[in-house]
Design a protein around this motif. Structure first.
Motif, PDB file in Angstrom:
ATOM      1  N   ASP A  49       0.820  -1.209   0.000  1.00 31.54           N
ATOM      2  CA  ASP A  49       0.000   0.000   0.000  1.00 31.54           C
ATOM      3  C   ASP A  49       0.855   1.260   0.000  1.00 31.54           C
ATOM      4  O   ASP A  49       0.557   2.237  -0.646  1.00 31.54           O
ATOM      5  N   ASN A  50       1.899   1.230   0.824  1.00 28.46           N
ATOM      6  CA  ASN A  50       2.733   2.426   1.002  1.00 28.46           C
ATOM      7  C   ASN A  50       4.069   1.983   1.588  1.00 28.46           C
ATOM      8  O   ASN A  50       4.449   0.825   1.420  1.00 28.46           O
ATOM      9  N   VAL A  51       4.768   2.873   2.245  1.00 28.36           N
ATOM     10  CA  VAL A  51       6.100   2.514   2.762  1.00 28.36           C
ATOM     11  C   VAL A  51       6.033   1.789   4.100  1.00 28.36           C
ATOM     12  O   VAL A  51       7.068   1.434   4.665  1.00 28.36           O
ATOM     13  N   GLY A  52       4.830   1.558   4.613  1.00 30.68           N
ATOM     14  CA  GLY A  52       4.691   0.793   5.835  1.00 30.68           C
ATOM     15  C   GLY A  52       4.806   1.656   7.083  1.00 30.68           C
ATOM     16  O   GLY A  52       5.069   2.858   7.018  1.00 30.68           O
ATOM     17  N   ILE A  53       4.578   1.030   8.220  1.00 30.88           N
ATOM     18  CA  ILE A  53       4.652   1.735   9.504  1.00 30.88           C
ATOM     19  C   ILE A  53       5.878   1.243  10.258  1.00 30.88           C
ATOM     20  O   ILE A  53       6.009   0.060  10.554  1.00 30.88           O
ATOM     21  N   GLN A  54       6.779   2.175  10.527  1.00 37.21           N
ATOM     22  CA  GLN A  54       8.016   1.827  11.235  1.00 37.21           C
ATOM     23  C   GLN A  54       7.718   1.551  12.702  1.00 37.21           C
ATOM     24  O   GLN A  54       7.065   2.352  13.370  1.00 37.21           O
ATOM     25  N   LEU A  55       8.173   0.410  13.191  1.00 41.41           N
ATOM     26  CA  LEU A  55       8.026   0.095  14.606  1.00 41.41           C
ATOM     27  C   LEU A  55       9.369   0.363  15.278  1.00 41.41           C
ATOM     28  O   LEU A  55      10.414  -0.047  14.775  1.00 41.41           O
ATOM     29  N   VAL A  56       9.338   1.065  16.393  1.00 44.33           N
ATOM     30  CA  VAL A  56      10.573   1.394  17.105  1.00 44.33           C
ATOM     31  C   VAL A  56      10.427   1.008  18.569  1.00 44.33           C
ATOM     32  O   VAL A  56       9.319   0.832  19.076  1.00 44.33           O
ATOM     33  N   ALA A  57      11.570   0.859  19.234  1.00 43.52           N
ATOM     34  CA  ALA A  57      11.528   0.462  20.638  1.00 43.52           C
ATOM     35  C   ALA A  57      12.662   1.137  21.394  1.00 43.52           C
ATOM     36  O   ALA A  57      13.673   1.536  20.813  1.00 43.52           O
ATOM     37  N   GLY A  58      12.470   1.235  22.696  1.00 43.66           N
ATOM     38  CA  GLY A  58      13.538   1.715  23.566  1.00 43.66           C
ATOM     39  C   GLY A  58      13.711   3.221  23.527  1.00 43.66           C
ATOM     40  O   GLY A  58      13.116   3.930  22.710  1.00 43.66           O
ATOM     41  N   ALA A  59      14.600   3.695  24.426  1.00 47.61           N
ATOM     42  CA  ALA A  59      14.824   5.134  24.556  1.00 47.61           C
ATOM     43  C   ALA A  59      15.472   5.718  23.302  1.00 47.61           C
ATOM     44  O   ALA A  59      15.330   6.900  23.009  1.00 47.61           O
ATOM     45  N   THR A  60      16.176   4.862  22.555  1.00 44.73           N
ATOM     46  CA  THR A  60      16.876   5.374  21.362  1.00 44.73           C
ATOM     47  C   THR A  60      16.054   5.204  20.095  1.00 44.73           C
ATOM     48  O   THR A  60      16.557   5.422  18.995  1.00 44.73           O
ATOM     49  N   ASN A  61      14.793   4.809  20.267  1.00 42.62           N
ATOM     50  CA  ASN A  61      13.930   4.602  19.097  1.00 42.62           C
ATOM     51  C   ASN A  61      14.551   3.656  18.074  1.00 42.62           C
ATOM     52  O   ASN A  61      14.570   3.927  16.882  1.00 42.62           O
ATOM     53  N   THR A  62      15.109   2.573  18.547  1.00 32.75           N
ATOM     54  CA  THR A  62      15.726   1.593  17.654  1.00 32.75           C
ATOM     55  C   THR A  62      14.660   0.951  16.771  1.00 32.75           C
ATOM     56  O   THR A  62      13.602   0.538  17.255  1.00 32.75           O
ATOM     57  N   ARG A  63      14.961   0.884  15.487  1.00 28.03           N
ATOM     58  CA  ARG A  63      14.002   0.258  14.568  1.00 28.03           C
ATOM     59  C   ARG A  63      13.905  -1.244  14.849  1.00 28.03           C
ATOM     60  O   ARG A  63      14.936  -1.912  14.972  1.00 28.03           O
ATOM     61  N   ILE A  64      12.698  -1.759  14.922  1.00 30.67           N
ATOM     62  CA  ILE A  64      12.569  -3.205  15.127  1.00 30.67           C
ATOM     63  C   ILE A  64      11.821  -3.881  13.983  1.00 30.67           C
ATOM     64  O   ILE A  64      11.644  -5.090  13.981  1.00 30.67           O
ATOM     65  N   GLY A  65      11.377  -3.097  12.999  1.00 28.43           N
ATOM     66  CA  GLY A  65      10.694  -3.688  11.853  1.00 28.43           C
ATOM     67  C   GLY A  65       9.594  -2.773  11.367  1.00 28.43           C
ATOM     68  O   GLY A  65       9.381  -1.691  11.910  1.00 28.43           O
ATOM     69  N   LYS A  66       8.920  -3.228  10.334  1.00 28.56           N
ATOM     70  CA  LYS A  66       7.843  -2.434   9.756  1.00 28.56           C
ATOM     71  C   LYS A  66       6.643  -3.327   9.508  1.00 28.56           C
ATOM     72  O   LYS A  66       6.820  -4.482   9.104  1.00 28.56           O
ATOM     73  N   THR A  67       5.444  -2.797   9.742  1.00 23.69           N
ATOM     74  CA  THR A  67       4.258  -3.495   9.242  1.00 23.69           C
ATOM     75  C   THR A  67       3.936  -2.915   7.869  1.00 23.69           C
ATOM     76  O   THR A  67       3.978  -1.696   7.684  1.00 23.69           O
ATOM     77  N   VAL A  68       3.659  -3.790   6.933  1.00 24.82           N
ATOM     78  CA  VAL A  68       3.395  -3.357   5.555  1.00 24.82           C
ATOM     79  C   VAL A  68       2.168  -4.095   5.047  1.00 24.82           C
ATOM     80  O   VAL A  68       2.184  -5.325   4.923  1.00 24.82           O
ATOM     81  N   ASN A  69       1.110  -3.367   4.790  1.00 26.56           N
ATOM     82  CA  ASN A  69      -0.086  -3.996   4.241  1.00 26.56           C
ATOM     83  C   ASN A  69      -0.104  -3.853   2.720  1.00 26.56           C
ATOM     84  O   ASN A  69       0.739  -3.161   2.156  1.00 26.56           O
ATOM     85  N   GLY A  70      -1.027  -4.511   2.084  1.00 27.46           N
ATOM     86  CA  GLY A  70      -1.073  -4.409   0.627  1.00 27.46           C
ATOM     87  C   GLY A  70      -2.034  -5.416   0.037  1.00 27.46           C
ATOM     88  O   GLY A  70      -2.898  -5.966   0.732  1.00 27.46           O
ATOM     89  N   ARG A  71      -1.871  -5.644  -1.249  1.00 25.75           N
ATOM     90  CA  ARG A  71      -2.779  -6.544  -1.965  1.00 25.75           C
ATOM     91  C   ARG A  71      -2.021  -7.741  -2.516  1.00 25.75           C
ATOM     92  O   ARG A  71      -0.992  -7.583  -3.164  1.00 25.75           O
ATOM     93  N   TRP A  72      -2.562  -8.904  -2.271  1.00 21.59           N
ATOM     94  CA  TRP A  72      -1.946 -10.149  -2.738  1.00 21.59           C
ATOM     95  C   TRP A  72      -2.692 -10.720  -3.946  1.00 21.59           C
ATOM     96  O   TRP A  72      -3.909 -10.577  -4.048  1.00 21.59           O
ATOM     97  N   THR A  73      -1.938 -11.382  -4.792  1.00 22.36           N
ATOM     98  CA  THR A  73      -2.540 -12.272  -5.776  1.00 22.36           C
ATOM     99  C   THR A  73      -1.897 -13.638  -5.554  1.00 22.36           C
ATOM    100  O   THR A  73      -0.669 -13.756  -5.587  1.00 22.36           O
ATOM    101  N   LEU A  74      -2.737 -14.615  -5.281  1.00 23.06           N
ATOM    102  CA  LEU A  74      -2.221 -15.951  -4.962  1.00 23.06           C
ATOM    103  C   LEU A  74      -2.504 -16.916  -6.109  1.00 23.06           C
ATOM    104  O   LEU A  74      -3.606 -16.922  -6.663  1.00 23.06           O
ATOM    105  N   ASP A  75      -1.516 -17.735  -6.440  1.00 21.48           N
ATOM    106  CA  ASP A  75      -1.692 -18.778  -7.455  1.00 21.48           C
ATOM    107  C   ASP A  75      -2.033 -20.086  -6.737  1.00 21.48           C
ATOM    108  O   ASP A  75      -1.143 -20.830  -6.318  1.00 21.48           O
ATOM    109  N   LYS A  76      -3.324 -20.361  -6.612  1.00 23.86           N
ATOM    110  CA  LYS A  76      -3.745 -21.574  -5.904  1.00 23.86           C
ATOM    111  C   LYS A  76      -3.826 -22.778  -6.836  1.00 23.86           C
ATOM    112  O   LYS A  76      -4.132 -23.885  -6.392  1.00 23.86           O
TER     113      LYS A  76
END
Ligand SMILES: [Fe+2]
Length: 431
Positions: free
Chosen positions: A324-351
């Protein structure tokens, strides 16, 4: 080929010969690098290249110290594009515990031509001292048994860095951190970033400790975490998925796109990194930052992505994904250390792809193969399909396992073998 020795005036030499050849040849381009870091006895890492090997054969090499042969070994040379080959892939394998050791033995028994490590090479902080106790004794054991096997000395290894290899960057508390840069010798053909940029954060610690690290790592730092190589008829792109890397950065994305586009001679394209982006495990579910490059991989015609980090086995349907976009940055601790991003969007699956009768996937298959030794994640989800995300086709977390991939021209068979050598999954892919 690499070997280590204490710093001394000894003279070291590596020689090799193809099977059946009478004469030993000197290894080419021998170099050595002194690693002199606080708290560790200084040692030398020697490197040499065997350039005149016949592809896809067993060859011999030997190491001499002051003219005396002290080590002799049989090893497998690299495969040519015309030859078939077997690759073992596993992540999170360097814990040095009993399951890691047994997995090492099972990998050895599977007789791979190469091993690909999907990150978390060595726990808990990727230190030199941890390689000494948890990695060399297991993956470079003299004899093969349930405590390990002589793999490192006899077949090529490639590795992606994981969080346990690369997140410890305080050289004050851990002067022997980032041992990856001292011990591995992988291509330096990736983007050449600077500390504090999109590639790596700045190192912490006293200047003397940093200087010692830089001198030991040389030109490998910080470049060696993103690179590519060809093996057999495949192109492998190995990248750093740690949350400090900014995969929205155009320099990194352009390099990745160009690297894949340039692999015009490859029948297969594989990508190896640590943090899986399409995982159903509740553990680490939010660390989806690598979803951001899914369109780049699709455009680059990647066949399979291998990741670890989540300690189980998962396989997706062949899929495409539009973030969808660049995602939401997740941070932790006093130094705002990056711990990952949640990224939503659209899938196409080959079943329709089933890896049996229909062997032509429409999209990229994402594999999580992080059950290489550490405690399994979310075993309760194995039989609970309602807990799986819609992109997941297979989920196995009741047993430790590793991936074995057989490639023969335009046919690929991927199997997941458990810690007892029993098959828990198999798919066939054809071009
Ligand atoms: Fe990890």
């Amino acid at each position: 080929m690499l070997w280590h020795a204490p710093v001394s005036n000894d003279s070291w030499l590596a020689e090799y010969k193809n099977n059946g050849e009478p004469d030993w040849k000197k290894g080419e381009n021998q170099t050595s690098s002194i690693i002199a870091i606080k708290g560790i006895a200084p040692f030398n890492v020697y490197s040499t290249t065997f350039t005149l090997l016949k592809p896809g054969t067993t060859f011999q090499y030997r190491i001499s110290k002051n003219g005396q042969v002290i080590f002799t070994c049989d090893a497998k040379s690299l495969k040519s594009p015309e030859q078939s080959y077997r690759i073992a892939i596993s992540g999170d394998m360097g814990a040095g515990n009993s399951t890691s050791k047994k997995i090492a033995y099972e990998i050895y028994k599977a007789k791979p031509d190469m091993v690909a490590v999907a990150g978390d090479i060595v726990y808990n902080r990727g230190l030199v001292s941890e390689y000494t106790t948890k990695f060399w004794p297991v993956y470079n054991k003299d004899d093969a048994d349930t405590l390990g096997a002589p793999l490192l000395r006899s077949i090529p290894f490639a590795a992606a860095v994981g969080n346990h290899d690369a997140l410890t960057r305080d050289l004050d508390r851990y002067p022997d951190a980032l041992a990856y840069y001292h011990f591995w010798d992988q291509p330096l053909n990736g983007p050449d970033g600077k500390e504090g940029g999109a590639l790596v954060p700045v190192l912490l610690g006293p200047d003397a400790n940093k200087k010692a690290f830089y001198e030991g790592a040389g030109s490998k730092y910080p470049r060696m975490t993103n690179f590519s190589f060809d093996y057999g008829n495949a192109h492998w792109t190995v990248i750093d998925s740690d949350p400090y890397v900014d995969w929205t950065d155009s320099t990194l994305r352009d390099w990745l796109a160009k690297d894949l586009a340039a692999a015009t001679n490859a029948t297969w394209r594989f990508v190896l990194y640590h943090h899986p982006c399409f995982s159903s495990s509740r553990a680490h579910y939010e660390q989806q930052q690598m979803r951001l490059i899914a369109p780049v991989l699709e455009k680059g015609k990647v066949d399979i992505v291998f990741a670890g980090h989540v300690h189980n086995y998962q396989r997706t349907y062949p899929l495409t994904f539009i973030p969808d976009n660049v995602g939401i940055q997740l941070v932790a601790g006093a130094t705002n250390t990056r711990i990952g991003k949640t990224v939503n969007g659209r899938w196409t699956l080959d079943k329709n792809f089933n890896g049996k009768k229909n062997t032509k996937p429409n999209g990229v298959i994402y594999i999580v193969t992080g059950a290489g030794g550490q405690g399994l994640y979310n075993p309760e989800q194995t039989g609970d399909k309602d807990s799986w995300q819609k992109f997941t086709k297979k989920f196995e977390s009741t047993v430790h396992s590793f991936t074995v991939m057989d490639v023969d021209g335009a046919t690929l068979v991927l199997r997941q073998l458990d810690i007892n050598g029993k098959e828990v999954d198999q798919v066939k892919i054809t071009k």
